[in-house]
Design an enzyme around this catalytic site. Sequence first.
Site, PDB file in Angstrom:
ATOM      1  N   HIS A  48      -5.517 -22.127   9.925  1.00 23.44           N
ATOM      2  CA  HIS A  48      -6.889 -22.561   9.589  1.00 23.44           C
ATOM      3  C   HIS A  48      -7.746 -21.203   8.989  1.00 23.44           C
ATOM      4  O   HIS A  48      -8.222 -21.474   7.997  1.00 23.44           O
ATOM      5  CB  HIS A  48      -7.849 -23.046  10.714  1.00 23.44           C
ATOM      6  CG  HIS A  48      -9.141 -22.942  10.377  1.00 23.44           C
ATOM      7  ND1 HIS A  48      -9.726 -24.106   9.950  1.00 23.44           N
ATOM      8  CD2 HIS A  48     -10.298 -22.239  10.542  1.00 23.44           C
ATOM      9  CE1 HIS A  48     -11.192 -24.074   9.694  1.00 23.44           C
ATOM     10  NE2 HIS A  48     -11.363 -22.806   9.965  1.00 23.44           N
ATOM     11  N   ASP A  79      -2.997   8.118  -1.406  1.00 24.43           N
ATOM     12  CA  ASP A  79      -4.348   8.634  -1.324  1.00 24.43           C
ATOM     13  C   ASP A  79      -4.548   9.301  -0.030  1.00 24.43           C
ATOM     14  O   ASP A  79      -3.902   8.878   1.062  1.00 24.43           O
ATOM     15  CB  ASP A  79      -5.471   7.565  -1.822  1.00 24.43           C
ATOM     16  CG  ASP A  79      -5.359   6.503  -0.790  1.00 24.43           C
ATOM     17  OD1 ASP A  79      -4.276   6.084  -0.233  1.00 24.43           O
ATOM     18  OD2 ASP A  79      -6.381   5.602  -0.599  1.00 24.43           O
ATOM     19  N   CYS A  94      -7.251 -28.041   5.991  1.00 22.72           N
ATOM     20  CA  CYS A  94      -5.996 -27.356   6.537  1.00 22.72           C
ATOM     21  C   CYS A  94      -5.460 -28.281   7.754  1.00 22.72           C
ATOM     22  O   CYS A  94      -5.949 -29.117   7.975  1.00 22.72           O
ATOM     23  CB  CYS A  94      -6.349 -25.930   7.173  1.00 22.72           C
ATOM     24  SG  CYS A  94      -6.972 -26.028   8.945  1.00 22.72           S
ATOM     25  N   ASP A 133      -7.732  -7.723   0.486  1.00 22.44           N
ATOM     26  CA  ASP A 133      -6.803  -7.869   1.718  1.00 22.44           C
ATOM     27  C   ASP A 133      -7.479  -7.436   3.110  1.00 22.44           C
ATOM     28  O   ASP A 133      -8.461  -6.849   3.150  1.00 22.44           O
ATOM     29  CB  ASP A 133      -5.612  -7.126   1.724  1.00 22.44           C
ATOM     30  CG  ASP A 133      -5.825  -5.733   2.228  1.00 22.44           C
ATOM     31  OD1 ASP A 133      -6.599  -4.978   1.275  1.00 22.44           O
ATOM     32  OD2 ASP A 133      -5.548  -5.089   3.315  1.00 22.44           O
ATOM     33  N   GLN A 190     -11.422   6.911  -4.326  1.00 26.06           N
ATOM     34  CA  GLN A 190     -12.278   7.776  -3.042  1.00 26.06           C
ATOM     35  C   GLN A 190     -13.492   8.324  -3.306  1.00 26.06           C
ATOM     36  O   GLN A 190     -14.163   7.902  -4.401  1.00 26.06           O
ATOM     37  CB  GLN A 190     -11.233   8.343  -2.398  1.00 26.06           C
ATOM     38  CG  GLN A 190      -9.735   7.819  -1.814  1.00 26.06           C
ATOM     39  CD  GLN A 190     -10.221   7.051  -0.595  1.00 26.06           C
ATOM     40  OE1 GLN A 190     -11.155   7.115  -0.028  1.00 26.06           O
ATOM     41  NE2 GLN A 190      -9.009   6.265  -0.291  1.00 26.06           N
ATOM     42  N   ASP A 229       0.718  -1.156  -0.075  1.00 27.97           N
ATOM     43  CA  ASP A 229       0.181   0.031  -0.030  1.00 27.97           C
ATOM     44  C   ASP A 229       0.971   1.266   0.155  1.00 27.97           C
ATOM     45  O   ASP A 229       2.041   1.101   0.248  1.00 27.97           O
ATOM     46  CB  ASP A 229      -0.848  -0.155   1.150  1.00 27.97           C
ATOM     47  CG  ASP A 229      -0.311  -0.108   2.519  1.00 27.97           C
ATOM     48  OD1 ASP A 229       0.922   0.289   2.460  1.00 27.97           O
ATOM     49  OD2 ASP A 229      -1.013  -0.293   3.497  1.00 27.97           O
ATOM     50  N   SER A 230       0.345   2.508  -0.037  1.00 25.83           N
ATOM     51  CA  SER A 230       1.229   3.466  -0.271  1.00 25.83           C
ATOM     52  C   SER A 230       1.470   4.172   1.210  1.00 25.83           C
ATOM     53  O   SER A 230       2.049   5.144   0.968  1.00 25.83           O
ATOM     54  CB  SER A 230       0.456   4.772  -0.891  1.00 25.83           C
ATOM     55  OG  SER A 230      -0.824   5.044  -0.222  1.00 25.83           O
ATOM     56  N   GLY A 231       0.843   3.773   2.161  1.00 28.58           N
ATOM     57  CA  GLY A 231       1.032   4.303   3.584  1.00 28.58           C
ATOM     58  C   GLY A 231      -0.086   5.269   3.879  1.00 28.58           C
ATOM     59  O   GLY A 231      -0.102   5.707   5.022  1.00 28.58           O
ATOM     60  N   GLY A 232      -0.779   5.541   2.747  1.00 29.71           N
ATOM     61  CA  GLY A 232      -1.723   6.701   3.028  1.00 29.71           C
ATOM     62  C   GLY A 232      -2.641   6.196   4.378  1.00 29.71           C
ATOM     63  O   GLY A 232      -2.939   6.911   5.141  1.00 29.71           O
ATOM     64  N   GLY A 285     -11.165   3.719   0.998  1.00 29.15           N
ATOM     65  CA  GLY A 285     -12.050   4.353   1.879  1.00 29.15           C
ATOM     66  C   GLY A 285     -13.387   3.507   2.236  1.00 29.15           C
ATOM     67  O   GLY A 285     -14.398   4.096   2.543  1.00 29.15           O
ATOM     68  N   CYS A 313      -7.088 -28.533  10.982  1.00 33.10           N
ATOM     69  CA  CYS A 313      -7.960 -29.398  11.243  1.00 33.10           C
ATOM     70  C   CYS A 313      -7.885 -30.859  10.911  1.00 33.10           C
ATOM     71  O   CYS A 313      -8.407 -31.496  11.432  1.00 33.10           O
ATOM     72  CB  CYS A 313      -9.086 -28.856  10.227  1.00 33.10           C
ATOM     73  SG  CYS A 313      -9.967 -27.474  10.619  1.00 33.10           S
ATOM     74  N   CYS A 349     -12.750 -29.712   6.632  1.00 29.79           N
ATOM     75  CA  CYS A 349     -11.604 -28.867   6.388  1.00 29.79           C
ATOM     76  C   CYS A 349     -10.281 -29.585   6.263  1.00 29.79           C
ATOM     77  O   CYS A 349      -9.937 -30.356   7.018  1.00 29.79           O
ATOM     78  CB  CYS A 349     -11.704 -27.660   7.371  1.00 29.79           C
ATOM     79  SG  CYS A 349     -10.312 -26.549   6.985  1.00 29.79           S
TER      80      CYS A 349
END
Lengths: 393, 393
Positions: free
Chosen positions: A352, A147, A323, A283, A206, A93-96, A233, A326, A321
């Site tokens: 998990h 941004d 994983c 994310d 935005q 990300d840009s840090g914004g 946003g 599990c 599951c």
Amino acid sequence: MQNDFELLASDQHSKARRGRLKTAHGVIDTPAFMPVGTQGSVKGVSPRELCELNAQIVLGNTYHLFVRPGLDVIKHFGGLHNFMSWDGPILTDSGGYQIFSLAKLRKITEEGVEFQNHIDGARAFISPEIAMEIQAALGSDIAMVLDECVPYPCAYDYAAKSAELTARWAKRCREWKGRNGETAKRGLTDSPVRRFADSMLFGIVQGGTFNDLRRASAQAMVELDFDGYAIGGVSVGEPEEEMMRAVESAEPFLPTHKPRYAMGLGTPPQMLQMIARGMDMFDCVLPTRLARNGTAFTAAGTLNLKNAEFALDKGPIEENCACETCRQFSRGYIRHLIKAEEILGLRLITLHNLHSYLNLMSQARTEIENGTFDQFRKAFVAEYKTRDAIPVE
Amino acid sequence: MQNDFELLASDQHSKARRGRLKTAHGVIDTPAFMPVGTQGSVKGVSPRELCELNAQIVLGNTYHLFVRPGLDVIKHFGGLHNFMSWDGPILTDSGGYQIFSLAKLRKITEEGVEFQNHIDGARAFISPEIAMEIQAALGSDIAMVLDECVPYPCAYDYAAKSAELTARWAKRCREWKGRNGETAKRGLTDSPVRRFADSMLFGIVQGGTFNDLRRASAQAMVELDFDGYAIGGVSVGEPEEEMMRAVESAEPFLPTHKPRYAMGLGTPPQMLQMIARGMDMFDCVLPTRLARNGTAFTAAGTLNLKNAEFALDKGPIEENCACETCRQFSRGYIRHLIKAEEILGLRLITLHNLHSYLNLMSQARTEIENGTFDQFRKAFVAEYKTRDAIPVE
């Protein structure tokens, strides 16, 4: 800019898409979930475990890494991939977002943002150009423009002015990359900055909760021609309906042949709803953050494994599951570990939960290919018990 | 009792021995280090990682498991192996050491110990018979007799009386196992208690820092004929010379054909010194505990990875170390993780430290087989920088 995004299938009953994004460090199948590696580590998880989970990309937080260990350290190690020993794709990300949510004493001007970091209070300044320099040094495969992320609620006038500022900053990021990319390509030495010339840059839409601002912001971004477009946003405290509307307002104005990234969300049903609205990438810190609190995701909703009801439960977190957690460990044992504050407890739930998120994306991709995504989404959302789920349409 | 210990080689220049101990859950090559799984988990490490580290046995703490999750829970899960998903051998202590170091308001009588646990202050009572019952329910492969562990310093008279009490308790443990073992063997159902009939029971030598008491305690234990003998009440704050002397006073009276276990220690040089004094088995929380504080073991001594000097260090924790951490991660990255309080940091150091301890035992075994152990020990101790190392002899 280059186009490394291939659209493999589109759903007939929704805007869901199945795609593939090529980066210098590997391919990302979309819809994709990106585990969050805030400080150069996906919390509790090793790079090897990320590979075993079939994570195809991780996110790195520019702000956190800028504050600690600092750019000089990461440059010294030849970029974030080398530093954290992860050779798959990285989106930064840009840090914004963190400047606006974590840092103190912010001062926003046309030029950029001045702030005090949340660790030692040191003052720093980030401009669109500096945000690009940092991401270049990190060796990002997918960089984001700087941004301003407005809070919820936000007055119309402020949201409008802010979205315009974000557009002007996006232009400066775009120009920096064009300029420095050419210079870097003429250089001979291989370095993260050199490789950054071949990396991708995403614009960020935005506009708060205002349909016309979202549309205008999307159009302004598309005019600048980015490699992909993010909806920023969102998931900042607004009702889920507003979150969906923000995406619905912008999406029709984004080109179909570029990836779309809904930033910082969400719950499993929210991600499926976003996929149905044409989003490709996600994310979210929920799978790792809730795991540290003893909460596990299942198709039927979340489970708090601290609860006494699980003390004698021999079953896995989730039946069927696949994983590692599990396949091997019982709810009762994991409950004991969490109650006893044993690190293995949060590790097992984290594995998990990440599997659960990544597997949901894998399922979504298959359902889109099979033309059954919309039924799948409706059934999943109906099954999933959460207080703030939006109704099935 | 049965004898599942085989002596494969003996050092000509010291009392070091290379052996092999057979248990129902697998073989243990000695000298052996046993990672400590206090609360049903070796802190920060998964059972799979323990396998990959070639750990052949783990230790479970009876006291901690008795307090939380409680015996009913572990019984419900069919014993500690099932509960924690570890199918290698488990040695359980008797709970004695923790009752004397952690619990409150202890009241020791001939019958046993009454105490308040350190978690919720609930009162409990453990007798030699109850200590055996608990370890049977845990499904221990190697159980320990209930002992009183006296503090350092301790007056001669108290140490003498306490060692005698420990001997009487040991006799009761021995008798309980004989009695219940026969009953259990007649039973038809497979259960941890049934399997406990085939497990081993070790006596514990006490006697504080007094040579004659150590000798008498060793003789009393040997008279009761256990499967192995532990030296307890060491590494409780006494100078290193006293620790060595406690072992030297007892060891000549222990049969050579049974394993000897020096409890709760130590640093790498201490373990080599103990091996040279005829000890075969060790357990210690140092590799996991110090890792959580950012401290790594190397052949040259400990490193505190929090130190600023490591910020730009691209090397591994230890050159030529074959552990997963050293093969993949730099000191600089691990330092960052520790400073940023990322769980992966302590995980990576824990893996390295456990490898370091386990690998030292593996090296010691090879050196004993090759007849070169004593040179190896002297060189190692001389190289290792620690404030309280005892001089090379």
